[in-house]
Write an enzyme that holds these catalytic residues in place. Structure first.
Site, PDB file in Angstrom:
ATOM      1  N   GLU A  46     -12.878  49.406 -37.612  1.00 46.46           N
ATOM      2  CA  GLU A  46     -13.765  49.532 -38.771  1.00 46.46           C
ATOM      3  C   GLU A  46     -13.374  48.572 -39.880  1.00 46.46           C
ATOM      4  OE1 GLU A  46     -13.155  53.799 -37.156  1.00 46.46           O
ATOM      5  OE2 GLU A  46     -12.124  51.869 -37.136  1.00 46.46           O
ATOM      6  N   GLU A 296       3.497  52.303  -7.610  1.00 55.56           N
ATOM      7  CA  GLU A 296       3.460  51.348  -6.504  1.00 55.56           C
ATOM      8  C   GLU A 296       4.136  51.883  -5.244  1.00 55.56           C
ATOM      9  OE1 GLU A 296       3.937  47.256  -7.135  1.00 55.56           O
ATOM     10  OE2 GLU A 296       3.374  47.282  -9.238  1.00 55.56           O
TER      11      GLU A 296
END
Length: 368
Positions: A46, A296
């Protein structure tokens, strides 16, 4: 709002544990300012848009992807900046569940006479910020499961060889994933068999903590992980009775060791010894404000996460290879499910060729 979401996505990997936020200011049918949260601790979306708009922000409508903050954190409240700029209307995609905001930002803007609309493109906004929303509401990180496998569903040979199943182009995508997450998690078996480094090449916006679920703290001092522990963080999650001499050796080498034990839950539920508890580990990573954690392997660790209902996103690389072998591991071990009807159904599927491989990316449907 679509443009604001597009802008917000640019912050991925740069803003966590903050949310990705975009803002577009429109006055008299024309865009007068736009911005996004570019880095943690930096100006919010903003404020970035207001700085571009200047005096043209007065009377404008602000399209924001998340409820504006109303508290002092790293930066001043965005609500006050919007009020001071003379914004006439605010359209935000969704409320922010963060306890310091959670409807207070909207209420503050309404009290200042600004018209507020909530819910435009909320599904898309929730999808974008799903990792942030999970961290804020559950205290646990977003878990991204990744594996490469052959056409016959194997992630390694029966002897444990897995280099390389996927091609170079697929591995480049994995490097990109590594560069934007807070942590990369593997099991002790993968650490021993593959001796991975788990560092993004080339470097991304984040340096991930390398996390090893290692109940007995057996990670070798000669491993690449331990040898580079002073260059990039290594966190070893151990069981409650891990040998103190092993812990001391890893700590002396620069690793951090944390106990995450539970007799009833973990990687080896049928073991006589306490193992690494998945719930305790996820809670610990959440306390460290990790937003995204890439897993992983190996198959035991992925199976434990799957059985715990903890996998939030999947990246799979399917290579046109066959290796066979009844003893060759598949991606997800663990207990598994008894009925196909209970299977984890992925949505938002991305499917494309990457070199000779097929790349599939998906996640469960966004919850309302």
């Amino acid at each position: 709002m679509a443009r604001a979401l597009e802008l917000a996505a640019r912050g991925q990997g740069h803003v966590e544990p903050n949310p990705m936020v975009g803002c577009v200011l429109v006055r008299d049918g024309a865009v007068v300012g736009e911005g996004w949260h570019q880095k943690f601790g930096g100006p919010h979306a903003e404020v970035a848009a207001l700085n571009i708009a200047g005096p043209r922000a007065k009377g404008a409508t602000a399209y924001v992807t998340l409820e504006p903050c109303c508290h002092h954190g790293k930066t001043p409240p965005c609500t006050q900046a919007l009020i001071a700029a003379g914004i006439a209307r605010l359209v935000c995609a969704q409320r922010d569940p963060f306890e310091s905001v959670s409807g207070r930002g909207i209420a503050e803007l309404q009290a200042a006479g600004i018209e507020v609309e909530v819910g435009l493109m909320e599904t898309e906004a929730r999808r974008l910020n799903a990792p942030y929303l999970k961290l804020v509401t559950s205290g646990r990180p977003w878990i991204i499961a990744k594996w490469a496998m052959t056409l016959d569903g194997k992630i390694a040979t029966a002897a444990g060889d897995s280099r390389w199943i996927s091609g170079e182009a697929s591995r480049a995508i994995v490097q990109q994933l590594r560069g934007r997450v807070d942590g990369i998690l593997i099991g002790s078996g993968t650490a021993k068999m593959d001796d991975p480094l788990l560092i993004a090449r080339p470097a991304g916006p984040r340096v991930a903590t390398r996390i090893i679920a290692d109940s007995r703290a057996t990670l070798s001092p000669e491993s690449q992980l331990v040898q580079t522990a002073r260059d990039a963080p290594v966190l070893v999650a151990v069981g409650g009775n891990a040998p103190q001499e092993n812990i001391a050796r890893l700590t002396a080498a620069g690793c951090e060791v944390v106990a995450c034990s539970d007799l009833a839950a973990g990687l080896a539920q049928r073991s006589e010894e306490p193992s690494v508890s998945i719930p305790a580990l996820l809670d610990e990573l959440g306390r460290r404000r990790m937003t995204n954690v890439l897993v992983e392997g190996g198959s035991k660790l992925l199976g434990a996460l799957f059985d715990a209902g903890a996998i939030d996103e999947v990246h799979v690389f399917l290579a046109p290879k066959l290796i066979g072998g009844a003893g060759a591991p598949s991606p997800i071990a663990g207990t598994g499910l008894e009925k196909i009807a209970a299977a984890l159904q992925l949505a938002d599927i991305e499917l494309r060729h990457v070199g000779d491989d097929i790349y599939l990316h998906g996640r469960p449907p966004v919850k309302s």
